[in-house]
Design a protein around this motif. Structure first.
Motif, short mmCIF file in Angstrom:
data_model
loop_
_atom_site.label_atom_id
_atom_site.label_comp_id
_atom_site.label_asym_id
_atom_site.label_seq_id
_atom_site.Cartn_x
_atom_site.Cartn_y
_atom_site.Cartn_z
N GLU A 30 -0.49 3.38 0.54
CA GLU A 30 -0.29 4.78 0.94
C GLU A 30 -1.04 5.10 2.22
OE1 GLU A 30 1.84 6.91 -0.29
OE2 GLU A 30 2.48 5.30 -1.65
N LYS A 33 1.15 3.76 4.94
CA LYS A 33 2.31 4.64 5.16
C LYS A 33 1.89 5.90 5.93
CE LYS A 33 5.07 3.10 1.21
NZ LYS A 33 5.71 3.48 -0.07
N ASP A 37 3.33 7.11 9.56
CA ASP A 37 3.84 8.46 9.79
C ASP A 37 3.14 9.10 10.99
OD1 ASP A 37 5.61 8.28 7.71
OD2 ASP A 37 4.33 9.30 6.26
N PHE A 98 10.42 0.95 2.29
CA PHE A 98 9.43 1.04 3.37
C PHE A 98 9.66 -0.06 4.40
CE2 PHE A 98 4.81 0.40 4.73
CZ PHE A 98 4.86 1.45 5.64
#
Length: 406
Positions: A30, A33, A37, A98
């Protein structure tokens, strides 16, 4: 909580250097990710190019105009980010959604790089995205503002990252030879930034530094080593081997005749021209090209310099690299080193590699151990054949590795 290597390990966030650690914890995946972003949010509108923000590796080129942080793009940053995103896509196959997002992101970055950052066959050091879609190329032959026309870092990193095709890679090397190759190594750009008593108009530190040293002198050894990595990637054996000796202090006067004694008694991290001040440096810069001015080692024995040098010798030129489960063999050596022996520890096992190098133009690699051919897996390289892999369990069963190129 320190990270111990598991993608699902829970790790807390740190929101600011002077703030207490947040107790909010998420998995390492996470965190990754979230970082991706954040990268996407930095893309300039209508592109997949990351904004310059606080600068890139060469912090002497930080813009004096704060507004440029959101309107300027560094081709080196884009090439490096592309390499990271593409590699991340390959290792996150366990999360297909992903991984697919990353692969698409990498392709968009590649397309933007080629369409927006390469102009007339030359990769721009920077691109300034102005209003109405206009692009001002900086550190490029079209740059009439700084006077700097070629920048090393995006040329080498785009090769290392496999971001450019073989034709552009060859063009990059040709430009390096014509504009950035000096007797004491390659330089970061083809000419120094202007100096007017330390007043910044375009770049901060490059226009402030009064001392001709470090990045100001433009021969920065770390960047030269990356050039050697790019040369090895392309299979440029003679170029890569010769380049090692331009920055090796041992008997350096044999390879760099204008090197002062200071250059020969310790590993150096920059090669600085013997100029009394920035004004003389700017006026007589071409003496560095001809070798008619002496050079001296600057900022010596710092950081991981010798380690980076040895790593490139072993992994890029002798071609011995590792992943978690395999040995990769990819030697790039000139024919004059035929018969070279190299003993090294691989997965806890001592192996001796003996290199047999053919003199012809073809390169058909073959691995033998004690005279017997060893089956290997061929890996891709968009610029040349020759990369081979051997599972670690097979590697551990060998006593002698005999790398043969015919």
């Amino acid at each position: 909580m320190p990270f111990t290597g598991h993608i699902d390990e829970q790790v807390v966030y740190h929101h600011a250097a002077d703030a207490l650690p947040s107790q909010e914890a998420e998995s390492v995946l996470e965190h990754v990710k979230a970082a991706v972003d954040t990268t996407c949010k930095r893309f300039l509108k209508g592109t997949a190019l990351i904004s310059y923000a606080g600068g890139d590796w060469d912090d002497t080129l930080q813009p004096a105009d704060e507004a440029l942080k959101t309107e300027l793009v560094s081709a080196w940053t884009v090439a490096l980010a592309f390499q990271v995103i593409r590699n991340l896509a390959e290792v996150t196959a366990f999360d297909p959604e992903f991984s697919a997002k990353l692969a698409d992101m990498a392709e968009r970055m590649k397309a933007s790089f080629h369409s927006l950052l390469i102009k007339d066959g030359v990769i721009a050091g920077f691109a300034y995205f102005k209003e109405a879609g206009a692009i001002e190329y900086m550190l490029h032959p079209q740059d009439h503002q700084t006077g700097i026309r070629y920048r090393l870092l995006p040329m080498t990193r785009s090769i290392i990252a496999e971001l450019v095709d073989p034709a552009q890679a060859a063009a990059n090397l040709r430009l390096i030879d014509e504009h950035l190759q000096f007797p004491d190594g390659v330089r970061l750009v083809d000419r120094p930034a202007r100096y007017a008593g330390g007043v910044s108009t375009i770049f901060r530190r490059a226009e402030q530094g009064a001392n001709v040293g470090r990045e100001i002198s433009l021969q920065y050894v770390h960047a030269h080593i990356r050039y050697l990595e790019a040369a090895a990637k392309l299979g440029e054996a003679d170029r890569a081997w010769k380049g090692l000796f331009q920055i090796n202090p041992i008997l350096i006067q044999e390879n760099v005749p204008n090197a002062k004694r200071r250059q020969s008694n310790m590993y150096f991290s920059s090669s600085d021209g013997e100029f009394p001040d920035r004004y003389s440096y700017h006026e007589h810069f071409d003496q560095l090209r001809t070798g008619s001015v002496e050079v001296k080692g600057g900022w010596r024995l710092y950081s991981s310099g010798p380690g980076i040098y040895l790593n490139q010798l072993i992994s890029g030129i002798l071609g011995i690299r590792f992943t978690a489960d395999r040995l990769i063999m990819d030697p790039v050596l000139p024919a004059g080193l035929d018969g070279l022996h190299f003993t090294y520890q691989c997965f806890g096992c001592i192996l001796t590699f003996v290199y047999h190098i053919g003199s012809g133009p073809s390169r058909t690699p073959e691995l033998r151990a004690e005279g017997v051919a060893v089956p290997v897996q061929s890996l891709s390289n968009p610029y040349r054949p020759g990369v081979q892999a051997l599972p670690n369990e097979r590697c551990l069963s060998l006593r002698t590795g005999n790398c043969t190129s015919i």
